[in-house]
Design an enzyme around this catalytic site. Structure first.
Site, PDB file in Angstrom:
ATOM      1  N   LYS A  28       0.823  -1.213   0.000  1.00 23.29           N
ATOM      2  CA  LYS A  28       0.000   0.000   0.000  1.00 23.29           C
ATOM      3  C   LYS A  28       0.856   1.261   0.000  1.00 23.29           C
ATOM      4  O   LYS A  28       0.461   2.259  -0.611  1.00 23.29           O
ATOM      5  CB  LYS A  28      -1.034  -0.004   1.127  1.00 23.29           C
ATOM      6  CG  LYS A  28      -0.477   0.031   2.519  1.00 23.29           C
ATOM      7  CD  LYS A  28      -1.589  -0.072   3.538  1.00 23.29           C
ATOM      8  CE  LYS A  28      -1.063  -0.450   4.903  1.00 23.29           C
ATOM      9  NZ  LYS A  28       0.132   0.235   5.386  1.00 23.29           N
ATOM     10  N   ARG A  69      -6.917   2.635  11.355  1.00 22.48           N
ATOM     11  CA  ARG A  69      -6.792   1.175  11.488  1.00 22.48           C
ATOM     12  C   ARG A  69      -7.726   0.631  12.549  1.00 22.48           C
ATOM     13  O   ARG A  69      -7.807  -0.593  12.706  1.00 22.48           O
ATOM     14  CB  ARG A  69      -5.355   0.816  11.915  1.00 22.48           C
ATOM     15  CG  ARG A  69      -4.379   0.590  10.779  1.00 22.48           C
ATOM     16  CD  ARG A  69      -2.987   0.576  11.402  1.00 22.48           C
ATOM     17  NE  ARG A  69      -2.057  -0.328  10.813  1.00 22.48           N
ATOM     18  CZ  ARG A  69      -1.046   0.036  10.009  1.00 22.48           C
ATOM     19  NH1 ARG A  69      -0.913   1.269   9.623  1.00 22.48           N
ATOM     20  NH2 ARG A  69      -0.183  -0.844   9.577  1.00 22.48           N
ATOM     21  N   ARG A  87       6.023 -12.513   1.065  1.00 28.13           N
ATOM     22  CA  ARG A  87       6.523 -11.221   0.591  1.00 28.13           C
ATOM     23  C   ARG A  87       7.303 -10.476   1.668  1.00 28.13           C
ATOM     24  O   ARG A  87       8.353  -9.897   1.413  1.00 28.13           O
ATOM     25  CB  ARG A  87       5.329 -10.318   0.255  1.00 28.13           C
ATOM     26  CG  ARG A  87       4.851 -10.355  -1.140  1.00 28.13           C
ATOM     27  CD  ARG A  87       3.928  -9.158  -1.276  1.00 28.13           C
ATOM     28  NE  ARG A  87       3.314  -9.110  -2.567  1.00 28.13           N
ATOM     29  CZ  ARG A  87       2.623  -8.069  -3.002  1.00 28.13           C
ATOM     30  NH1 ARG A  87       2.469  -7.007  -2.257  1.00 28.13           N
ATOM     31  NH2 ARG A  87       2.080  -8.077  -4.184  1.00 28.13           N
ATOM     32  N   ARG A 139      13.906  -3.504   8.410  1.00 27.06           N
ATOM     33  CA  ARG A 139      12.739  -3.185   9.244  1.00 27.06           C
ATOM     34  C   ARG A 139      12.690  -4.123  10.437  1.00 27.06           C
ATOM     35  O   ARG A 139      12.660  -5.337  10.281  1.00 27.06           O
ATOM     36  CB  ARG A 139      11.443  -3.285   8.432  1.00 27.06           C
ATOM     37  CG  ARG A 139      11.069  -1.975   7.782  1.00 27.06           C
ATOM     38  CD  ARG A 139       9.752  -2.044   7.081  1.00 27.06           C
ATOM     39  NE  ARG A 139       8.611  -2.252   7.972  1.00 27.06           N
ATOM     40  CZ  ARG A 139       7.381  -1.835   7.688  1.00 27.06           C
ATOM     41  NH1 ARG A 139       7.154  -1.159   6.573  1.00 27.06           N
ATOM     42  NH2 ARG A 139       6.386  -2.074   8.512  1.00 27.06           N
ATOM     43  N   ARG A 174       1.015  -8.966  13.161  1.00 23.46           N
ATOM     44  CA  ARG A 174       0.505  -7.771  12.466  1.00 23.46           C
ATOM     45  C   ARG A 174      -0.659  -8.133  11.547  1.00 23.46           C
ATOM     46  O   ARG A 174      -1.630  -7.387  11.432  1.00 23.46           O
ATOM     47  CB  ARG A 174       1.637  -7.099  11.675  1.00 23.46           C
ATOM     48  CG  ARG A 174       2.615  -6.369  12.598  1.00 23.46           C
ATOM     49  CD  ARG A 174       3.924  -6.046  11.922  1.00 23.46           C
ATOM     50  NE  ARG A 174       3.790  -5.155  10.797  1.00 23.46           N
ATOM     51  CZ  ARG A 174       4.586  -5.170   9.736  1.00 23.46           C
ATOM     52  NH1 ARG A 174       5.570  -6.060   9.645  1.00 23.46           N
ATOM     53  NH2 ARG A 174       4.399  -4.320   8.763  1.00 23.46           N
TER      54      ARG A 174
HETATM   55  P1  AMP Z   1       2.954   0.373   8.373  1.00 20.30           P
HETATM   56  O1  AMP Z   1       4.190   0.904   7.756  1.00 20.30           O
HETATM   57  O2  AMP Z   1       1.708   1.080   7.887  1.00 20.30           O
HETATM   58  O3  AMP Z   1       2.831  -1.128   8.291  1.00 20.30           O
HETATM   59  O4  AMP Z   1       3.047   0.715   9.940  1.00 20.30           O
HETATM   60  C1  AMP Z   1       4.111   0.228  10.725  1.00 20.30           C
HETATM   61  C2  AMP Z   1       3.737   0.223  12.204  1.00 20.30           C
HETATM   62  O5  AMP Z   1       3.431   1.575  12.631  1.00 20.30           O
HETATM   63  C3  AMP Z   1       2.480  -0.560  12.562  1.00 20.30           C
HETATM   64  O6  AMP Z   1       2.751  -1.946  12.725  1.00 20.30           O
HETATM   65  C4  AMP Z   1       2.082   0.108  13.883  1.00 20.30           C
HETATM   66  O7  AMP Z   1       2.924  -0.287  14.944  1.00 20.30           O
HETATM   67  C5  AMP Z   1       2.378   1.565  13.584  1.00 20.30           C
HETATM   68  N1  AMP Z   1       1.207   2.235  12.979  1.00 20.30           N
HETATM   69  C6  AMP Z   1       1.106   2.774  11.723  1.00 20.30           C
HETATM   70  N2  AMP Z   1      -0.104   3.300  11.514  1.00 20.30           N
HETATM   71  C7  AMP Z   1      -0.809   3.096  12.664  1.00 20.30           C
HETATM   72  C8  AMP Z   1      -2.143   3.382  13.079  1.00 20.30           C
HETATM   73  N3  AMP Z   1      -3.004   3.983  12.249  1.00 20.30           N
HETATM   74  N4  AMP Z   1      -2.510   3.020  14.323  1.00 20.30           N
HETATM   75  C9  AMP Z   1      -1.658   2.424  15.174  1.00 20.30           C
HETATM   76  N5  AMP Z   1      -0.394   2.088  14.846  1.00 20.30           N
HETATM   77  C10 AMP Z   1       0.032   2.420  13.606  1.00 20.30           C
END
Ligand code: AMP
Length: 190
Positions: A11, A86, A121, A131, A142
Site C-alpha cells: 500500500k 486502522r 513477501r 525493518r 501484524r
Molecule cells: P505500516 O508501515 O503502515 O505497516 O506501519 C508500521 C507500524 O506503525 C504498525 O505496525 C504500527 O505499529 C504503527 N502504525 C502505523 N499506523 C498506525 C495506526 N493507524 N494506528 C496504530 N499504529 C500504527
C-alpha cells in the site's frame, strides 16, 4: 482518500504512485512513526516499542499525530492517508478532524491479498531492508491485528458506499493499473 491494506500488500508503494498521479500528498502514519524512531524524538521513543512488537501504537498517540499532520498547509487541497485509520476509534476521530476542517472522504481503496502470500513477501522484504518488525512472529501478529481490528474499519466505509476493493497481488504496475481502472469505474458510475 484513504488506502487500506494488510501489511505487505504494497500500500505504501501504491499510495506514492496514486498520489503522484493525482497530484495530492501521501501521508503514511507508518513512515511518520519510523522517521520519529530514527530521529529519537519523544514520539519515536513511545512508538518504537509497539512497532517492534507488531502492535498498534495507542489510538490517542496516533490520533494526535494525524490531527497535527492534517493541519499542515500541503494537505489543504486533498491527501491520501496510508495506514490510518486502522481502528474504529480512529475512524471516528478522522471523521471529527475532517468535519472540523470542512473536508470529506471521497474514496477508500482497500488492497486485498492472501495471508500466506503476504507472509512470503514480507520475509523476502526482511532480507532486503532492516525493518525491525519484519520477522515471522511479528509479521503474523501484524496480520492478525489487521484482520481483527481493521476489518471493522473496512465495513464502516463499505456501509457508507465509498469502498473500492482491488486485488493487491501482481506486479507493481499491474496493481496500479487495476487501481486506476477501478477509479474509472467509480467516475463513470457517479
Ligand atoms: P505500516 O508501515 O503502515 O505497516 O506501519 C508500521 C507500524 O506503525 C504498525 O505496525 C504500527 O505499529 C504503527 N502504525 C502505523 N499506523 C498506525 C495506526 N493507524 N494506528 C496504530 N499504529 C500504527
Amino acid at each position: 482518500m484513504l488506502i487500506i491494506g494488510p501489511p505487505g500488500s504494497g500500500k505504501g508503494t501504491q499510495a506514492e504512485r496514486i498520489s503522484g498521479r493525482l497530484g495530492i500528498v501521501a501521508v503514511s502514519t507508518g513512515d511518520i512513526f519510523r522517521a520519529n524512531v530514527k530521529r529519537g524524538t519523544p514520539l519515536g521513543l513511545v512508538a518504537r516499542k509497539y512497532m517492534d512488537a507488531g502492535d498498534f501504537v495507542p489510538d490517542n498517540v496516533t490520533n494526535n499525530m494525524v490531527r497535527e499532520r492534517l493541519q499542515e498547509t500541503d494537505v489543504h487541497d486533498g491527501f491520501m492517508l496510508d495506514g490510518y485509520p486502522r481502528t474504529v476509534d480512529q475512524v471516528d476521530y478522522l471523521d471529527r478532524i475532517l468535519a472540523a476542517g470542512g473536508q470529506k472522504l471521497n474514496a477508500v481503496l482497500q488492497l486485498t491479498a492472501d495471508n500466506e502470500e503476504l507472509v512470503g513477501r514480507m520475509l523476502h522484504r526482511a532480507k532486503e531492508t532492516a525493518r525491525s518488525d519484519d520477522n515471522e512472529t511479528v509479521i503474523r501478529h501484524r496480520l492478525d491485528l489487521y484482520h481483527e481490528q481493521t476489518g471493522a474499519v473496512v465495513e464502516q466505509y463499505e456501509r457508507r458506499g465509498i469502498l473500492t476493493q482491488v486485488h493487491g497481488i501482481g506486479s507493481i504496475e499491474q496493481v496500479t493499473t487495476r487501481i486506476f481502472d477501478s477509479f474509472d469505474c467509480l467516475v463513470q458510475a457517479s
